[in-house]
Design an enzyme around this catalytic site. Structure first.
Site, PDB file in Angstrom:
ATOM      1  N   ALA A 109       0.849  -1.184   0.130  1.00 22.86           N
ATOM      2  CA  ALA A 109      -0.015   0.150   0.062  1.00 22.86           C
ATOM      3  C   ALA A 109       0.853   1.313   0.090  1.00 22.86           C
ATOM      4  CB  ALA A 109      -0.937  -0.110   1.063  1.00 22.86           C
ATOM      5  N   CYS A 167       0.419   4.346  -0.833  1.00 24.79           N
ATOM      6  CA  CYS A 167      -0.478   5.378  -0.421  1.00 24.79           C
ATOM      7  C   CYS A 167      -0.589   5.492   1.340  1.00 24.79           C
ATOM      8  CB  CYS A 167      -2.089   5.251  -0.636  1.00 24.79           C
ATOM      9  SG  CYS A 167      -2.157   4.970  -2.436  1.00 24.79           S
ATOM     10  N   ASP A 184      -0.584   2.281 -13.361  1.00 26.09           N
ATOM     11  CA  ASP A 184      -0.059   3.533 -13.292  1.00 26.09           C
ATOM     12  C   ASP A 184       1.033   3.739 -14.746  1.00 26.09           C
ATOM     13  OD1 ASP A 184      -0.551   3.921 -10.633  1.00 26.09           O
ATOM     14  OD2 ASP A 184       1.589   4.116  -9.786  1.00 26.09           O
ATOM     15  N   LYS A 207     -18.934  28.726   1.155  1.00 25.20           N
ATOM     16  CA  LYS A 207     -18.293  28.613   2.301  1.00 25.20           C
ATOM     17  C   LYS A 207     -19.449  28.360   3.342  1.00 25.20           C
ATOM     18  CE  LYS A 207     -14.099  31.219   1.332  1.00 25.20           C
ATOM     19  NZ  LYS A 207     -13.107  30.496   1.554  1.00 25.20           N
ATOM     20  N   TYR A 248     -29.402  14.960   6.972  1.00 26.64           N
ATOM     21  CA  TYR A 248     -29.250  16.231   7.909  1.00 26.64           C
ATOM     22  C   TYR A 248     -29.467  15.644   9.270  1.00 26.64           C
ATOM     23  CZ  TYR A 248     -30.920  19.952  10.924  1.00 26.64           C
ATOM     24  OH  TYR A 248     -31.025  20.703  11.887  1.00 26.64           O
TER      25      TYR A 248
END
Lengths: 453, 453
Positions: B42, B44, B283, B361, B426
């Site tokens: 891994a 990452c 890749d 924002k 929510y």
């Protein structure tokens, strides 16, 4: 002279509609009547006020009457509309302070009377220390009790609000018991496999959870002392009834405004009622399910805001269809996040849709990251087509809002096999390289397309 | 006797394909050659190992050669394929331990040679203390330095890996400077308005960020002592070059396997190269952008895993089209989350799509919740249709994974005005009643549909 819009009930739906309408039509006179002491407050925040996470209480008030006045909306608190006369186009209003009754004419009317806490006719429900949590006044009372106490709190009803109030009292140091009459908590939104996992986690937090526990009555003399379940009594210094809520529809019904199958005010997708010039929005109105098209009556802040917005637009010459609900819901109890959207298999089948579901378990982050939290996702898809129908999520921090990906996919009619390949974000702190959303979607697609046995 | 699949390069794409192929065809002989010391790790996770969040290093190894052997995949580490002979259908393999060269025949071939760190021809790049971070060996070396040190760390390159390595050294107590040659950091994925916000936050964390700072050379005698920028020298006890990576394509190119416009191996949507019986994934291969259809060459674990899976399926008689990439990416620096997906306005216009963008924002939670974190969302939409094209997000905890909603919506071709109404989850700890996603979508829709000036 412009027309007058009268808004009955000045919470999320009513004041969103009022503000929207006034913004779009500066000639419109907008008058809102609210029987309570506050308008436009964040009821969903109340459990967090009780817990002491928020202070003072008025942080939950989005806008004051003065702010509304500046926006051109005339708001009257403690003014109860007691009757609607559709022939004469007037409402009868009682002023709680002056005890005066007067009439106000309207050209357009919005019914946004909301919902009230459901209190079953159970012995002892009027004892001191027995509460519901709906209004800001309720929240203030419960916070006062929570602050002074540290005794036994019994929460009747294992829904979202029940869990949130349970957390609040536990945060304040109380012994907390949730009493649920059905076999599982959160039974309106979660399958037993998922809700049992929630109940187990909540128990591990030190909150007692009793299921299949029908409350026979509330005991005490003057003040509550216990809750009786069968032949047992659970000691209680405070009882919070969170058994659900009911739409407030008496005014509309008595005026002859048609109700729908759910008992709430029937509306079309423009929030129009069956009566010309009368709209309805929010908790008191029905809303169509995005997937089934069936009428629902949800008491959610999101739906109230959205339907209020749609009503405000359409009342002022706009043409906007409310595109429906998925009944998406989310909450947390301490670090545990719980969310759902759309249909469970049982909901789908009740709506005549043949469905399958799968449950997958994993983590919120790469397995080797120390802050990876458990994550369980259950997905429902239509048998055959694999169209996504619903999802349920439980897990640690970072779990819950993953529901929004399912809500978006379901909203747009995506199939599970398509969601599997969406380019979801990956980095070790945020997900495994295949986010569990994709794994769940893959397995749901496979099961949905497998030959039926 | 079954056919033989030879896999060149045994990381995410190669081993995903190998495992998938072997699972689907138990008669297939699968042989994988890896020039490095490890397979299927891994990458990452490496910055988090350097930071000390993960221990020991082999937690980053997904599967060992023994585990692959049990799954029927014959994996040879430290075996470098030095040539491919397409006429004779053999690869030439050099054994790094025995220094032997041999040949292995193949019926099917997968080119999954990955990418290598890009190191520009800069003076001093071979000094002790100058590193890149790509392999597990790189990670082990940097962790050793990070543990012993607490001096000055200079990170050359302000991309995702640069930020992650900067955080790692800061966690270990070093003074950290990020040196970026371009006017903004993260310039491949974020617009300046957003990346400037990231740079400012990172500076507030105590990490120096220099932009427009071209490194002239690395100074020192034997061991690095500094990095020269113009006529100034920044003291450095360690330098990490994180300027990007390049696909490893020499083998393929020399064998006559066609490369694409990006310089990576050209493949069709079935991961087939231009040569019959030869696939490529990960890749080293190109991938088509979902929105533009243009070839890209991304070095992301998600794409490697997905294209490896697709190759493995198609190599064994399957028929699966890889549905493309949005280049979705995410990272965090301490509490700051950064994510992007799809196209920026500049990307869209380079692809011939007329686009607008908006920036909004807000917060990750209801404004009255104490744990609400700042959240900024920038959305790109097609002018006229308001079709969603891309999004960029920066904010506190809970911000980053919101990108997945945009990825899903863009994936399915949704318009901004549709996303506005999706029933997103929510509750006060998770979002305001209108999630900022919806606000951003609403504003993007309005701007996209506004008459062009």
């Amino acid at each position: 002279m412009g027309e007058r819009l009268v808004v009955i009930g000045a919470d999320a739906a009513g004041m969103t509609a009022a503000s929207q309408a006034r913004r779009r039509d500066r000639d419109l006179e907008v008058v809102a009547f609210e029987m309570g002491d506050y308008a436009s407050y964040a009821a969903c925040g109340e459990p967090y006020y009780v817990a002491g996470f928020i202070d003072p209480l008025d942080r939950l008030i989005a806008r004051t009457p003065e702010q509304f006045a500046r926006a051109g909306v005339e708001l009257h608190l403690r003014h109860e509309v007691t009757a609607i006369d559709l022939d004469r186009r007037v409402v009868e209003v009682r002023d709680h302070e002056g005890k005066m009754t007067s009439e106000t004419g309207f050209d357009k009317l919005l019914i946004s009377t909301g919902a009230r806490a459901f209190v079953p006719p159970m012995p002892g429900r009027d004892l001191d220390g027995v509460h519901t949590l709906r209004t800001l006044g309720d929240a203030a009372a419960l916070r006062g009790i929570a602050d002074e106490g540290m005794g036994n709190a019994v929460i009747v009803g294992g829904g979202y609000i029940g869990l949130e109030v349970a957390e609040a009292f536990q945060v304040k140091g109380w012994n907390v018991t949730i009493v649920e009459g059905l076999p599982t908590i959160l039974s309106r939104t979660l399958d037993p496999e998922i809700s049992d996992q929630v109940a187990e986690s909540v128990r591990e937090m030190g909150i007692e959870v009793l299921t299949d526990a029908m409350v026979g009555g509330i005991e005490g003399t003057g003040h509550v002392t216990g809750v009786s379940i069968g032949d047992k009594t659970i000691p209680a210094d405070v009882v919070v009834l969170s058994i659900g809520s009911r739409p407030v529809v008496e005014l509309a019904r008595d005026a002859g405004i048609p109700l729908g199958v759910t008992g709430a005010v029937a509306v079309d997708d423009h929030q129009m009622t069956g009566v010309d010039g009368v709209w309805s929005a929010g908790d008191c109105a029905e809303a169509a399910h995005r997937v089934t098209g069936n009428a629902m009556n949800l008491h959610l802040g999101t739906v109230a805001n959205k339907t209020g917005r749609v009503a405000g637009i359409n009342m002022t010459g706009g043409d906007m269809a409310f595109p429906g609900v998925l009944a998406t819901a989310i909450t947390r109890v301490h670090g545990l996040e719980i969310a759902s959207t759309g249909l469970r298999t049982s909901d789908a089948e009740a709506a005549g849709v043949d469905a399958v579901d799968v449950t997958v378990k994993g983590g919120t982050a790469a397995h080797y990251m120390p802050d990876s939290e458990p994550l369980t996702i259950r997905v429902t898809a239509e048998r055959g087509t694999a169209r996504l129908l619903g999802a349920q999520i439980v897990g640690g921090r970072g779990a819950g809002k993953r529901i929004d990906v399912f809500a978006t996919a379901i909203w747009d009619g995506m199939a599970a096999g398509d969601l599997e390949w969406v380019d979801l974000a990956y980095a070790p702190p945020f997900a495994p390289v295949w986010d569990l959303i994709a794994i769940a979607a893959r397995k749901a697609a496979a099961k949905a397309k497998a030959p039926s046995t």
